[in-house]
Enzyme design. Structure first.
Site, short mmCIF file in Angstrom:
data_model
loop_
_atom_site.label_atom_id
_atom_site.label_comp_id
_atom_site.label_asym_id
_atom_site.label_seq_id
_atom_site.Cartn_x
_atom_site.Cartn_y
_atom_site.Cartn_z
N ARG A 13 16.17 35.55 60.70
CA ARG A 13 15.84 36.78 59.96
C ARG A 13 16.73 37.92 60.41
NH1 ARG A 13 15.94 39.66 63.55
NH2 ARG A 13 14.38 40.30 65.06
N ASP A 22 6.43 46.75 65.24
CA ASP A 22 5.46 45.67 64.94
C ASP A 22 4.36 45.54 65.99
OD1 ASP A 22 7.22 44.49 66.82
OD2 ASP A 22 7.37 42.58 65.74
N GLY A 104 20.64 34.09 70.78
CA GLY A 104 20.77 35.32 71.58
C GLY A 104 21.42 36.45 70.82
N GLY A 106 19.81 38.15 68.30
CA GLY A 106 18.80 39.01 67.68
C GLY A 106 18.55 38.65 66.23
N SER A 108 16.57 35.98 65.46
CA SER A 108 15.34 35.18 65.51
C SER A 108 15.56 33.68 65.60
CB SER A 108 14.43 35.50 64.33
OG SER A 108 13.94 36.79 64.47
N ASP A 150 9.09 38.58 63.66
CA ASP A 150 10.07 37.50 63.51
C ASP A 150 9.41 36.24 62.98
OD1 ASP A 150 11.48 39.45 64.77
OD2 ASP A 150 11.78 38.37 66.63
N TYR A 198 12.64 45.13 76.90
CA TYR A 198 11.67 44.97 75.81
C TYR A 198 10.23 45.18 76.29
CZ TYR A 198 9.42 43.08 71.65
OH TYR A 198 8.64 42.93 70.53
C1 GLA Z 1 12.15 41.39 68.71
C2 GLA Z 1 10.67 40.98 68.71
C3 GLA Z 1 9.97 41.52 67.46
C4 GLA Z 1 10.23 43.01 67.29
C5 GLA Z 1 11.71 43.34 67.42
C6 GLA Z 1 11.99 44.81 67.40
O1 GLA Z 1 12.83 40.76 67.68
O2 GLA Z 1 10.54 39.58 68.75
O3 GLA Z 1 8.59 41.24 67.52
O4 GLA Z 1 9.46 43.75 68.19
O5 GLA Z 1 12.27 42.80 68.60
O6 GLA Z 1 11.66 45.34 66.16
#
Ligand code: GLA
Length: 334
Positions: A13, A22, A104, A106, A108, A150, A198
């Site tokens: 995604r 989220d 890695g 970002g 997903s 995600d 995070y």
């Molecule tokens: C990662 C997390 C998601 C979301 C994003 C930031 O992808 O897995 O749940 O918090 O960061 O929007």
């Protein structure tokens, strides 16, 4: 007679707008993309054995599994987390994983592995339940306190549409992408959510909510009660980002891509200044993209601290990176 070969495929995604909202039940606007994790193989009585084309070591364990966080090699913890959360519903599976989602980055790859695993292990629940199961699996298997975006996106994607998701109500409103718009992803740097800031951001949002209540229903003026400057800025990002998601969805529906692009730039600046999840390289890449003809907007996407930027552009734009298309949810394939 030989066993039937079963294949399950999950997209990755990209998030167009609405990051770090989220996990406080806010709004996000991602889309499932045409990059995939595929698991192919056969049923076994009660054993999981998976080889990944991206990894040297095989993951192998017996069902049921109760300590997924101890499985080695460590990539197997995503698989084991799903098996543990499925409990006695999990069926054995032996096979091969292939992946065209960069790991890695970002995009997903973790959620795609979790959701494809759930399908391979026989999950038949609804997309929302499957997403929740896989989110719990990630928290349990690898210890990232991630939100639902995600997993829900890859479990519910709709071709040619972005998904406006209310992460509190767990409702999804599809927003059609205009035909002549390009979504381009540029990879900036590899990163791991397990070792990034995070979890600290999640804790800071919790701290803000202890003072002002749920951020998803708070307005900017109520944030004045937060005296800690860092917590205030984190909360200001979340509250303003939720509004930007609402506005962006309306602009996309109205075909006003110029205004949508401006909101992406505001989102990026908020993630950079207030949420501090951007990096100098991501800022430079966003600035470079915005100087190109045909570009409406650009921003960091996903958890940040590296990963990718996403660019919204018209059909004439000629940019480096991967053009991605919105695709359907994870499913069994022939
Ligand atoms: C990662 C997390 C998601 C979301 C994003 C930031 O992808 O897995 O749940 O918090 O960061 O929007």
């Amino acid at each position: 007679m030989s066993e039937a070969l079963l294949s399950y495929r999950s997209p990755g995604r990209v998030n167009l707008i609405g990051d770090h909202t989220d996990y406080t039940g806010g709004l996000v606007l991602p889309m499932a993309i045409d990059r995939y994790t595929t698991i192919s193989g056969t049923r076994t009585p009660s054993k999981i054995r998976l080889h990944s084309q991206n990894e040297p070591e095989i993951v192998e364990f017996n069902l049921p599994i109760s300590a997924p966080e101890k499985v080695t090699p460590s990539w197997g913890r995503y698989v084991a987390g799903v098996a543990a959360e499925m409990q006695n519903r999990a069926q054995g599976f032996e096979g091969e994983i292939s992946c065209t989602i960069p790991i890695g980055a970002g995009l997903s790859s973790s959620a795609a592995l979790e959701v494809a695993t759930a399908l391979a292990l026989g999950d038949t629940s609804t997309p929302v339940e499957r997403a929740r199961l896989c989110q719990r699996a990630e928290v349990r298997g690898v210890g990232v306190p991630c939100g639902i975006m995600d997993q829900l996106t890859v479990a519910s994607g709709i071709r040619d549409h972005a998904l406006l998701i209310d992460c509190h109500e767990m409702t999804i409103s599809p927003v059609q992408l205009p035909n002549d718009v390009k979504v381009i992803v540029q990879f900036i740097a590899e990163r791991k959510l397990t070792s990034s800031g995070y979890a600290e951001r999640v804790a800071q949002c919790n701290a803000a909510e202890e003072i002002v209540g749920p951020l998803r229903v708070t307005n900017l003026s109520s944030l004045a009660n937060i005296t800690d400057k860092t917590i205030f800025r984190r909360a200001r990002h979340v509250v303003s980002e939720n509004q930007r998601v609402r506005d962006f969805a309306a602009m996309l529906r109205a075909g006003d891509l110029k205004s949508a692009g401006k909101l992406m730039i505001e989102s990026h600046n908020s993630l950079d200044h207030d949420f501090e999840t951007s990096t100098p390289q991501m800022n430079a890449a966003v600035a470079a993209a915005l100087s190109q003809p045909g570009v409406f907007g650009a921003r960091m996407t996903g958890g940040g601290f590296g990963g990718c930027i996403v660019i919204l552009a018209d059909a004439t734009a000629n940019l480096d990176g991967w053009q991605v298309r919105a695709v359907n949810a994870a499913s069994q394939i022939d």
